[in-house]
Enzyme design. Structure first.
Site, mmCIF file in Angstrom:
data_model
loop_
_atom_site.group_PDB
_atom_site.id
_atom_site.type_symbol
_atom_site.label_atom_id
_atom_site.label_comp_id
_atom_site.label_asym_id
_atom_site.label_seq_id
_atom_site.Cartn_x
_atom_site.Cartn_y
_atom_site.Cartn_z
ATOM 1 N N CYS A 198 -1.006 -10.327 0.979
ATOM 2 C CA CYS A 198 -1.413 -8.673 1.647
ATOM 3 C C CYS A 198 -2.888 -8.535 2.768
ATOM 4 C CB CYS A 198 -2.278 -8.183 0.249
ATOM 5 S SG CYS A 198 -2.836 -6.790 0.159
ATOM 6 N N GLU A 199 -2.789 -7.923 3.952
ATOM 7 C CA GLU A 199 -3.197 -8.030 4.478
ATOM 8 C C GLU A 199 -4.815 -6.499 4.530
ATOM 9 O OE1 GLU A 199 -2.117 -3.636 7.353
ATOM 10 O OE2 GLU A 199 -1.118 -5.725 7.898
ATOM 11 N N HIS A 200 -4.457 -6.402 2.988
ATOM 12 C CA HIS A 200 -5.976 -5.639 3.022
ATOM 13 C C HIS A 200 -6.544 -6.630 1.838
ATOM 14 C CE1 HIS A 200 -3.006 -1.954 2.480
ATOM 15 N NE2 HIS A 200 -3.537 -1.828 3.529
ATOM 16 N N HIS A 201 -6.649 -7.971 1.719
ATOM 17 C CA HIS A 201 -6.917 -8.398 -0.028
ATOM 18 C C HIS A 201 -7.080 -9.887 0.412
ATOM 19 C CE1 HIS A 201 -5.898 -4.089 -1.915
ATOM 20 N NE2 HIS A 201 -8.035 -4.360 -2.067
ATOM 21 N N GLN A 239 4.262 -4.052 2.303
ATOM 22 C CA GLN A 239 5.540 -4.612 1.855
ATOM 23 C C GLN A 239 6.371 -2.961 2.481
ATOM 24 O OE1 GLN A 239 6.676 -4.825 -2.146
ATOM 25 N NE2 GLN A 239 7.649 -3.857 -1.903
ATOM 26 N N HIS A 267 2.599 -7.945 -5.833
ATOM 27 C CA HIS A 267 1.542 -8.120 -5.755
ATOM 28 C C HIS A 267 0.502 -7.736 -6.696
ATOM 29 C CE1 HIS A 267 2.978 -5.454 -1.682
ATOM 30 N NE2 HIS A 267 3.241 -5.299 -2.763
ATOM 31 N N CYS A 269 -2.721 -8.381 -5.705
ATOM 32 C CA CYS A 269 -3.580 -7.287 -5.811
ATOM 33 C C CYS A 269 -3.901 -6.188 -6.433
ATOM 34 C CB CYS A 269 -3.977 -6.648 -4.232
ATOM 35 S SG CYS A 269 -2.354 -5.713 -3.607
#
Length: 308
Positions: A198-201, A239, A267, A269
């Site tokens: 995940c590029e956010h977390h 995704q 996920h 996250c």
């Protein structure tokens, strides 16, 4: 002679054409577009037949039903649409290969965890190792204690492996495994395992990918569909984007009449932080060409994917 027997005798003496003309189908729902396209297709076939020619490229007749073959989806590798979907601003744009001059003898290339590539990432290890060491220090840990001595370097190598898709190209993965084959029936490979970040977390998400396509005279080696999934999942991702990138890559590879991709992911996250919903799953889909336009084709794909 009874009325029923007379009717049966009359019907038994009629030809197939006369029977079809006699059937009252006014109570059946009619599709104007389907009727027009079928009529046009059969009309063109009649014309070709009268001229002594046969056009298998545009239409085919099976069991007395004339249908028009769908045209292939066209998408060039360097087209603006493909560039917009496959190449994200700020990410590595040029895959690095083991033939980079000056790196032929680097022992780092033979680290199996990194899959022997890419050589130019060797220079990234010292800085990434220092960054992980600083992170451990920031957490209040002692990076010099026995259990953490090699952790920064291991973590740096692991992160390079998790994102190795940046250094792989579609052409390299396909390796020429595209074959001419006169088929237009659906090809489905389902439940391909997928791992991504995940590029956010910067925590993992994982799941299964199912891919279907309708060939137009060209088919793709089955393992190459799994390799396409690897290329785009082994990156910092979301995704939704991953689903579309896989579909566009298959389109580029064989120009099929349609492509369908479904991903079901878990996920971390959402599981180990935040709302902590351990049973939640995320499903995304991309439908291109015939799969988007034809509900029956889409339904067939979904049925095949959901069949255990």
């Amino acid at each position: 002679m009874s009325r029923e027997k007379k009717m049966f005798k009359m019907l038994s003496q009629m030809s197939t054409t006369e029977l079809n003309d006699a059937i009252d189908d006014s109570n059946f729902p009619q599709s104007t577009s389907t009727t027009n396209s079928t009529t046009k297709c059969c009309s063109s076939n009649s014309t070709a037949s009268s001229n002594g020619k046969k056009s298998d490229e545009d239409a085919e007749t099976a069991n007395g039903v004339c249908k028009k073959r769908p045209s292939p989806l066209k998408m060039e590798a360097k087209s603006p649409e493909a560039e917009r979907v496959l190449y994200i601003p700020g990410t590595p744009q040029t895959p690095r290969t083991s033939t980079t001059p000056g790196h032929e003898n680097c022992t780092f290339h033979h680290d199996l965890e990194l899959d022997h590539k890419p050589p130019t990432r060797e220079a990234l290890l010292p800085e990434m190792t220092r960054s992980y060491r600083l992170l451990l220090t920031g957490l209040g840990e002692d990076p010099d204690r026995q259990g953490l001595l090699k952790t920064p370097e291991r973590a740096a190598k692991a992160m390079l492996f998790f994102t190795k898709g940046y250094d792989q190209s579609l052409e390299e993965a396909l390796n020429g495994a595209i074959f001419e084959e006169d088929t237009d029936e659906m090809v489905v490979v389902k439940d391909i395992e997928m791992f991504s970040m995940c590029e956010h977390h910067l925590v993992p998400f994982y799941g299964k990918v199912s891919i279907g396509y309708l060939p137009c005279k060209k088919i793709l080696g089955l393992s190459k569909l799994a390799r396409i999934v690897e290329i785009f999942s082994r990156r910092l991702q979301v995704q939704e984007r991953l689903t579309k990138q896989i579909a566009v890559a298959v389109t580029q590879a064989v120009q099929p009449a349609g492509v369908a991709v479904i991903i079901e992911g878990v996920h971390m996250c959402m599981v180990m932080r935040g709302v902590q919903k351990i049973n939640s799953k995320t499903v995304t889909s991309t439908m291109l060409g015939t799969f988007r336009d034809d509900p029956k084709t889409r339904e067939e794909f979904l049925t095949l994917v959901n069949t255990k």
